[in-house]
Design a protein around this motif. Structure first.
Motif, short mmCIF file in Angstrom:
data_model
loop_
_atom_site.label_atom_id
_atom_site.label_comp_id
_atom_site.label_asym_id
_atom_site.label_seq_id
_atom_site.Cartn_x
_atom_site.Cartn_y
_atom_site.Cartn_z
N PRO A 75 14.46 -46.60 34.73
CA PRO A 75 14.24 -45.80 33.53
C PRO A 75 12.82 -45.27 33.50
N GLY A 76 12.67 -44.09 32.96
CA GLY A 76 11.33 -43.52 32.88
C GLY A 76 11.28 -42.39 31.87
N LEU A 77 10.06 -41.95 31.59
CA LEU A 77 9.84 -40.69 30.91
C LEU A 77 9.63 -39.64 32.01
N TYR A 78 9.83 -38.37 31.66
CA TYR A 78 9.73 -37.32 32.67
C TYR A 78 8.72 -36.26 32.22
N VAL A 79 7.75 -35.99 33.08
CA VAL A 79 6.83 -34.88 32.86
C VAL A 79 7.51 -33.62 33.38
N TYR A 80 7.54 -32.60 32.55
CA TYR A 80 8.24 -31.35 32.87
C TYR A 80 7.26 -30.19 32.76
N GLU A 81 7.25 -29.36 33.78
CA GLU A 81 6.33 -28.21 33.81
C GLU A 81 7.12 -26.92 34.02
N GLN A 82 6.74 -25.88 33.28
CA GLN A 82 7.25 -24.54 33.46
C GLN A 82 6.08 -23.59 33.65
N ARG A 83 6.20 -22.72 34.64
CA ARG A 83 5.11 -21.78 34.94
C ARG A 83 5.73 -20.45 35.38
N ASP A 84 5.19 -19.35 34.86
CA ASP A 84 5.68 -18.05 35.32
C ASP A 84 4.56 -17.28 36.00
N GLY A 85 4.88 -16.09 36.49
CA GLY A 85 3.91 -15.31 37.23
C GLY A 85 2.88 -14.63 36.38
N ASP A 86 3.02 -14.69 35.06
CA ASP A 86 2.08 -14.03 34.16
C ASP A 86 1.03 -14.99 33.61
N GLY A 99 5.16 -30.88 29.25
CA GLY A 99 5.51 -31.80 28.19
C GLY A 99 6.20 -33.01 28.74
N LEU A 100 6.67 -33.86 27.82
CA LEU A 100 7.33 -35.11 28.17
C LEU A 100 8.78 -35.10 27.72
N ILE A 101 9.68 -35.41 28.64
CA ILE A 101 11.10 -35.56 28.30
C ILE A 101 11.39 -37.05 28.16
N LEU A 149 9.31 -34.75 41.66
CA LEU A 149 10.67 -35.13 42.05
C LEU A 149 11.46 -33.90 42.49
N LEU A 150 11.26 -32.81 41.78
CA LEU A 150 11.96 -31.57 42.11
C LEU A 150 11.10 -30.38 41.73
N SER A 151 11.35 -29.29 42.41
CA SER A 151 10.67 -28.03 42.14
C SER A 151 11.64 -26.91 42.46
N THR A 152 11.82 -25.99 41.52
CA THR A 152 12.73 -24.87 41.76
C THR A 152 12.29 -23.69 40.92
N HIS A 189 9.98 -24.46 37.84
CA HIS A 189 10.19 -25.70 37.10
C HIS A 189 9.87 -26.87 38.01
N ARG A 190 9.08 -27.81 37.50
CA ARG A 190 8.78 -29.03 38.26
C ARG A 190 8.98 -30.23 37.34
N LEU A 191 9.39 -31.36 37.95
CA LEU A 191 9.71 -32.56 37.19
C LEU A 191 9.16 -33.78 37.92
N TRP A 192 8.57 -34.70 37.15
CA TRP A 192 8.06 -35.97 37.67
C TRP A 192 8.61 -37.10 36.80
N ALA A 193 8.74 -38.29 37.37
CA ALA A 193 9.14 -39.47 36.61
C ALA A 193 7.93 -40.36 36.37
N VAL A 194 7.81 -40.90 35.16
CA VAL A 194 6.77 -41.88 34.81
C VAL A 194 7.49 -43.18 34.54
#
Length: 430
Positions: free
Chosen positions: A98-109, A115-117, A184-187, A195-200
């Motif tokens: 079990p963990g919390l997830y750090v979530y990142e969104q980034r665009d070209g602009d 944030g935290l999921i 953990l993932l990047s797409t 979108h990128r995701l990490w587990a804490v």
């Protein structure tokens, strides 16, 4: 979005976020992670949106959040069976810890949001921990609740904002520190967002985050119907139970301010000519033979001076503003703050929809709520309806009304960027 500080939340009953074992797609079993994601269920509105997403990959998350069948019960049964099959086949699998997830969104602009999921304790409205700012439609809550009951899962996170005390707050520091590690993932999805995701999973880090957030309250930026669904389902199940918590993304907007956009209306059975005819003598109407971008600029200028709307659907744009003061006095409820009475969404619903056009706001057969401006206009022109385009409300107005406990008319704002659905799910039986 600025939200109130800890003194305005019930003492000792602030945000209570807890780790969970996220369900995630196995990248070896799907075409690509981008191909299985979707916008939130209520944003899949492009003219071919559902078909496009279903065709992107046989495992696209839209098959769970918007199942297609003849009846509601059949749709929910289909979603539950699909989820069970994907789990059995290993298409979706629960993380080991079990963990919390750090979530990142980034665009070209240059837009960056982190944030935290996590699974957030569902609180009662009187606790003042999670602040809504919009009304909800009961039939949508009932629909989402039936889907969650059938699947026993939170299929997509809603978006909450809070305001950290300062840049040294542990939760914010942890988010930044975690984002320096390999994810953990990047797409990258077709809208250009990466979108990128990490587990804490470290227990000390999780405990420190929970302690930090316990002094805060949050504002619902996107997902009022899902939060109302969480509240309904929690009330249905004796506590303690997994239904005491719901899947959320928490964003500290002191560090990452959100964008605020309008949500437009499509009136299915009202032709533009009839809509304009009914406005004679009640509003000023100006016909604009200009492209959409220029029409929206004219709407923004008019909105600075008062209530203004842009009608479309007949190949042109019509700027509607300067409502008759006597009309507003007769139709807009007087028992609300001035900031609420003067909202464009208030005037649209109380004056135009109810009194001028006679359109029920809670009937999907008569009205659709659409986030995408171009899609709204295209649908109106294709179907012979009327698109009503709105200018975004200022975020400080939303914040102030929420603090007063005053909800805005439903579907008044669109905060973003919204989290992509399909990157991490929460099963209540895992």
């Amino acid at each position: 979005m600025n939200t109130a500080g800890p003194s305005q939340a019930t003492a000792g009953r602030g945000l209570d976020i807890t780790p969970f074992r996220g369900l995630r797609y196995d990248p070896d079993r799907v075409g690509s992670l981008a191909a299985v994601t979707s916008p939130p269920y209520d944003v899949v509105v492009r003219p071919d949106g559902l078909h496009h997403l279903q065709s992107a990959d046989p495992y696209n998350i839209v098959r769970l959040i918007l199942p297609q069948a003849e009846t509601p019960s059949a749709r929910n049964k289909q979603a539950a069976e699909t989820l069970r099959r994907w789990l059995a086949e290993g298409v979706l699998a629960a993380d080991a810890e079990p963990g919390l997830y750090v979530y990142e969104q980034r665009d070209g602009d240059g837009m960056l949001q982190r944030g935290l999921i996590g699974a957030l304790r569902v609180s009662d409205p009187e606790e003042g921990v999670v602040l809504p700012h919009e009304d909800v439609m009961p039939h949508v809550v009932a629909d989402r609740a039936a889907l969650m009951r059938a699947t026993s899962a939170n299929l997509e996170p809603l978006l909450l904002t809070y305001r950290g005390h300062d840049s040294t707050a542990f939760a914010s520091l942890l988010v930044e520190r975690t984002a320096e590690r390999p994810p953990l993932l990047s797409t990258t999805t077709e809208d250009g967002f990466c979108h990128r995701l990490w587990a804490v999973t470290d227990p000390d880090d999780v405990a420190a985050v929970r302690e930090d957030l316990a002094g805060h309250q949050a504002l619902i930026a996107d997902g009022h119907h899902r939060w109302a669904t969480y509240c309904r389902l929690r009330a249905e199940h004796p506590s303690p139970s997994p239904w005491d918590y719901g899947l959320v993304l928490l964003v500290d907007t002191a560090r990452y301010p959100l964008r605020v956009r309008a949500i437009h209306r499509l009136l299915h059975h009202l032709a533009v000519a009839d809509a304009l005819s009914a406005l004679e003598g009640l509003f000023r109407v100006r016909h604009l033979e200009v492209p959409l971008a220029q029409a929206l600029e004219a709407l923004a200028d008019a909105a600075c001076a008062g209530n203004a709307f842009l009608l479309a659907g007949d190949g042109a744009f019509h700027l509607v503003d300067r409502p008759d003061p006597d009309l507003l006095a007769r139709t807009v409820p007087a028992d609300r703050p001035a900031a609420w009475r003067t909202l464009d969404a208030t005037v649209l619903h109380a004056t135009l929809l109810e009194h001028v056009w006679g359109i029920p706001e809670d009937s999907p057969a008569h009205i659709a709520y659409i986030h995408d401006t171009v899609a709204t206009v295209e649908k109106a022109e294709r179907d012979g309806g009327t698109a009503v385009l709105l200018h975004p409300v200022r975020e400080e107005v939303v914040r102030d009304l929420a603090r007063q406990g005053v909800t805005m008319p439903r579907k008044s704002t669109s905060f973003g960027p919204k989290p992509a659905s399909g990157l991490v799910l929460r099963a209540l039986d895992v």
